[in-house]
Design a protein around this motif. Sequence first.
Motif, PDB file in Angstrom:
ATOM      1  N   ASN A 193       0.705  -1.165   0.039  1.00 48.60           N
ATOM      2  CA  ASN A 193      -0.136   0.081  -0.049  1.00 48.60           C
ATOM      3  C   ASN A 193       0.764   0.931  -0.275  1.00 48.60           C
ATOM      4  N   ASP A 194       2.081   1.441  -1.145  1.00 50.58           N
ATOM      5  CA  ASP A 194       2.783   1.794  -1.498  1.00 50.58           C
ATOM      6  C   ASP A 194       3.579   2.703   0.517  1.00 50.58           C
ATOM      7  N   ALA A 195       3.735   2.083   1.434  1.00 52.58           N
ATOM      8  CA  ALA A 195       4.008   1.830   2.839  1.00 52.58           C
ATOM      9  C   ALA A 195       6.019   1.993   2.931  1.00 52.58           C
ATOM     10  N   ASN A 196       6.553   1.081   1.422  1.00 43.42           N
ATOM     11  CA  ASN A 196       7.485   0.572   1.133  1.00 43.42           C
ATOM     12  C   ASN A 196       8.784   0.835   1.801  1.00 43.42           C
ATOM     13  N   THR A 197       7.919  -0.110   3.059  1.00 42.54           N
ATOM     14  CA  THR A 197       9.020  -0.508   4.535  1.00 42.54           C
ATOM     15  C   THR A 197       8.166  -2.260   4.706  1.00 42.54           C
ATOM     16  N   VAL A 198       9.586  -2.560   5.779  1.00 38.95           N
ATOM     17  CA  VAL A 198       8.839  -3.811   6.713  1.00 38.95           C
ATOM     18  C   VAL A 198       9.107  -3.118   7.628  1.00 38.95           C
ATOM     19  N   SER A 199       8.512  -4.010   8.621  1.00 38.71           N
ATOM     20  CA  SER A 199       7.679  -4.561  10.058  1.00 38.71           C
ATOM     21  C   SER A 199       8.684  -5.234  10.753  1.00 38.71           C
ATOM     22  N   VAL A 200      10.034  -4.781  11.768  1.00 38.61           N
ATOM     23  CA  VAL A 200      10.297  -6.100  12.871  1.00 38.61           C
ATOM     24  C   VAL A 200       9.903  -6.068  13.879  1.00 38.61           C
ATOM     25  N   LEU A 201       9.305  -7.314  14.161  1.00 43.14           N
ATOM     26  CA  LEU A 201       8.239  -7.995  15.252  1.00 43.14           C
ATOM     27  C   LEU A 201       9.758  -8.059  16.682  1.00 43.14           C
ATOM     28  N   ILE A 202      10.368  -8.506  17.850  1.00 39.17           N
ATOM     29  CA  ILE A 202      10.743  -8.702  17.993  1.00 39.17           C
ATOM     30  C   ILE A 202      10.141  -9.670  18.973  1.00 39.17           C
ATOM     31  N   GLY A 203      10.046 -10.765  19.460  1.00 37.91           N
ATOM     32  CA  GLY A 203      10.093 -12.396  20.049  1.00 37.91           C
ATOM     33  C   GLY A 203      10.581 -11.990  21.175  1.00 37.91           C
ATOM     34  N   ARG A 204       9.475 -11.913  22.400  1.00 38.22           N
ATOM     35  CA  ARG A 204       9.821 -11.897  23.389  1.00 38.22           C
ATOM     36  C   ARG A 204      10.495 -13.766  23.852  1.00 38.22           C
ATOM     37  N   GLY A 205       9.962 -14.233  23.567  1.00 38.99           N
ATOM     38  CA  GLY A 205      11.185 -16.077  23.587  1.00 38.99           C
ATOM     39  C   GLY A 205       9.944 -16.651  24.392  1.00 38.99           C
ATOM     40  N   ASP A 206       8.337 -16.312  24.275  1.00 39.01           N
ATOM     41  CA  ASP A 206       7.611 -17.067  24.976  1.00 39.01           C
ATOM     42  C   ASP A 206       6.263 -17.457  23.569  1.00 39.01           C
ATOM     43  N   GLY A 207       6.451 -16.444  22.367  1.00 32.52           N
ATOM     44  CA  GLY A 207       5.619 -16.443  20.603  1.00 32.52           C
ATOM     45  C   GLY A 207       4.753 -15.222  21.027  1.00 32.52           C
ATOM     46  N   SER A 208       5.211 -14.273  22.006  1.00 33.28           N
ATOM     47  CA  SER A 208       4.669 -13.526  21.532  1.00 33.28           C
ATOM     48  C   SER A 208       5.714 -12.347  21.237  1.00 33.28           C
ATOM     49  N   PHE A 209       4.824 -11.275  20.772  1.00 36.42           N
ATOM     50  CA  PHE A 209       6.000  -9.767  20.157  1.00 36.42           C
ATOM     51  C   PHE A 209       5.604  -8.802  20.605  1.00 36.42           C
ATOM     52  N   SER A 210       6.683  -8.450  20.825  1.00 32.83           N
ATOM     53  CA  SER A 210       6.933  -6.576  20.852  1.00 32.83           C
ATOM     54  C   SER A 210       5.929  -5.841  19.315  1.00 32.83           C
ATOM     55  N   ALA A 211       5.992  -4.445  20.020  1.00 28.32           N
ATOM     56  CA  ALA A 211       5.785  -3.861  18.638  1.00 28.32           C
ATOM     57  C   ALA A 211       6.067  -3.257  17.410  1.00 28.32           C
ATOM     58  N   LYS A 212       5.643  -2.971  16.123  1.00 23.89           N
ATOM     59  CA  LYS A 212       6.748  -3.341  14.996  1.00 23.89           C
ATOM     60  C   LYS A 212       7.578  -1.582  15.089  1.00 23.89           C
ATOM     61  N   VAL A 213       9.074  -2.221  14.401  1.00 23.96           N
ATOM     62  CA  VAL A 213       9.811  -1.245  14.756  1.00 23.96           C
ATOM     63  C   VAL A 213       9.676  -1.344  12.930  1.00 23.96           C
ATOM     64  N   ASP A 214       9.268  -0.030  11.629  1.00 23.99           N
ATOM     65  CA  ASP A 214       9.999   0.063  10.320  1.00 23.99           C
ATOM     66  C   ASP A 214      11.304   0.537  10.068  1.00 23.99           C
ATOM     67  N   ALA A 215      11.614   0.070   8.867  1.00 25.80           N
ATOM     68  CA  ALA A 215      12.366   0.375   7.717  1.00 25.80           C
ATOM     69  C   ALA A 215      12.251   0.152   6.910  1.00 25.80           C
ATOM     70  N   GLY A 216      12.840   1.587   5.783  1.00 24.27           N
ATOM     71  CA  GLY A 216      12.500   1.652   4.255  1.00 24.27           C
ATOM     72  C   GLY A 216      13.039   0.604   3.615  1.00 24.27           C
ATOM     73  N   VAL A 217      12.537   0.362   2.531  1.00 29.04           N
ATOM     74  CA  VAL A 217      12.881  -0.519   1.128  1.00 29.04           C
ATOM     75  C   VAL A 217      12.766   0.599  -0.054  1.00 29.04           C
ATOM     76  N   GLY A 218      13.028  -0.050  -0.949  1.00 33.28           N
ATOM     77  CA  GLY A 218      12.144  -0.024  -2.215  1.00 33.28           C
ATOM     78  C   GLY A 218      10.830  -0.146  -2.563  1.00 33.28           C
ATOM     79  N   ARG A 219      10.727   0.588  -3.803  1.00 34.45           N
ATOM     80  CA  ARG A 219       9.130   1.259  -4.028  1.00 34.45           C
ATOM     81  C   ARG A 219       8.639  -0.363  -3.629  1.00 34.45           C
ATOM     82  N   GLY A 220       7.146  -0.873  -3.442  1.00 33.02           N
ATOM     83  CA  GLY A 220       6.461  -1.920  -3.674  1.00 33.02           C
ATOM     84  C   GLY A 220       6.916  -3.302  -2.959  1.00 33.02           C
ATOM     85  N   PRO A 221       8.051  -3.545  -1.798  1.00 31.66           N
ATOM     86  CA  PRO A 221       8.291  -4.599  -1.246  1.00 31.66           C
ATOM     87  C   PRO A 221       7.522  -6.028  -1.866  1.00 31.66           C
ATOM     88  N   ALA A 222       7.469  -7.107  -2.388  1.00 34.01           N
ATOM     89  CA  ALA A 222       6.677  -7.598  -2.770  1.00 34.01           C
ATOM     90  C   ALA A 222       6.519  -8.979  -1.792  1.00 34.01           C
TER      91      ALA A 222
END
Length: 470
Positions: free
Chosen positions: A291-320
């Motif tokens: 949706n034209d965000a052109n980002t990746v989201s990283v969700l760090i695992g807590r080790g119990d199958g749950s995950f922290s809030a996303k952190v985004d970084a930019g990439v090229g247009r239209g990451p598929a």
Amino acid sequence: MLRPSTLVPHGLGRRMDWTGRRGVRCFVLLLACGGAALMLGVHALLAGSGPSFAAAKSYAAGPDPVSVAIGDLNGDGKLDVATANATPGTLSVLLNGGNASFGSKVDYESGSRPVSVAIGDLNADGKADLVTGNMSTLGRFPSQDVAVLFNRGDGTFADRVEYPIGLGHGELSVAIGDLNGDGRLDVAVADDSHSSVSVLLNSGNGGLQDHVDYAVGFLPLSIAIGDLNGDGKADLATANTFGSSVSVLLNTGDGTFRPKVDYATGPNPPDVAIGDLNGDGKVDLATANGNDANTVSVLIGRGDGSFSAKVDAGVGRGPASIAIVDLNGDHKPDLATANAGANTVTALSNRGDGHVQSRTDVRTGSQPRGIAFGDLNGDGRPDLATADGANTVSVLVNKTVSCKVPKVTKKALPAAKRALARAHCRVGTLRRTSSTIKRGRVVSQAPKPGTLMPAGGRVNLVVSRGRRRS
């Protein structure tokens, strides 16, 4: 899995005016998305330890390849390539002739509109088989199925065996892993038409049992398998494009799964990958966002199958699509995306804590949708392959300068230093000890010869003082 390259599922958007990965809006009319990107060869945006690649080399695949997987398909020790070709309903197999050069494709019928392909030995005969998810567009009540093509052992494949998933008009993304701990590979399928996951356990001879379905978020377009809570059982994660989320389904241990838990990502993620991005021994998630965000989201695992809030970084247009792999040899998993709107792959080098320290963009063929990784030329570095809208596979050979530790034991110290320098390594800790080895020569080294490290990697040496005097 920690999703190996051979099992990466990738696919295409449902709407005909979408050119990116399933659900990624990169409209053909948005010509601006090609502007500066078309001028790219290899461009490092930040100084750092980013990988470098040779210019992409293209090989013909079937029409409309939307997914790519890498594995040794003919048992010669060289990694081969397979693509799922949506429009004609075929798989293309390209065998590796060595040094990342590929022969002409051979096509196999896979069923209607395959949008993902995975590689794994389903019947435990030591030969890598192919699996696709297919959607029938024929008739009043379109159906969906998983197709298995068993390997004859020479890189050719028997006719497909189909396993129904049910009625529906959506696309199926497949992944392979041992889901019930019996040592046999099973199949998991993300079904976007029903917002569900279907699990097909292995019956023991490579055949698949009837599917069991589990609810996930809205419009799941990708699925990955990995141990998300550290209990030794393979769990599931889906990228839910219209839900802008990932769904996590934890395994009870017998191949059945607990109800989903959703975590927010960037908008419209078409793909998800699993890996330990911050080196804490706990598995993390990463998504490519559309949706034209052109980002990746990283969700760090807590080790119990749950995950922290996303952190985004930019990439090229239209990451598929997205992959997690150590591209620069520093033992920290990096991120790579295939960017359908920019005709590039973006490599994001990991600082070691899950944050990006550098970005490298590499030109590919037109509209790359799927991405996979593997050492295609046998040099110890992971290379990349993309499935392109130009009916090609792009192969990007990794040329990152690294330190491959040479053997320097028993060499005189000056000669050892020269050998390390030629290998792009350097001396780390230097210690001396009494030894029967001639004075001034290397007694031992660490790490051992053949270890691959980033350029400038330190090699610790112990040098002989000669025999101890009594």
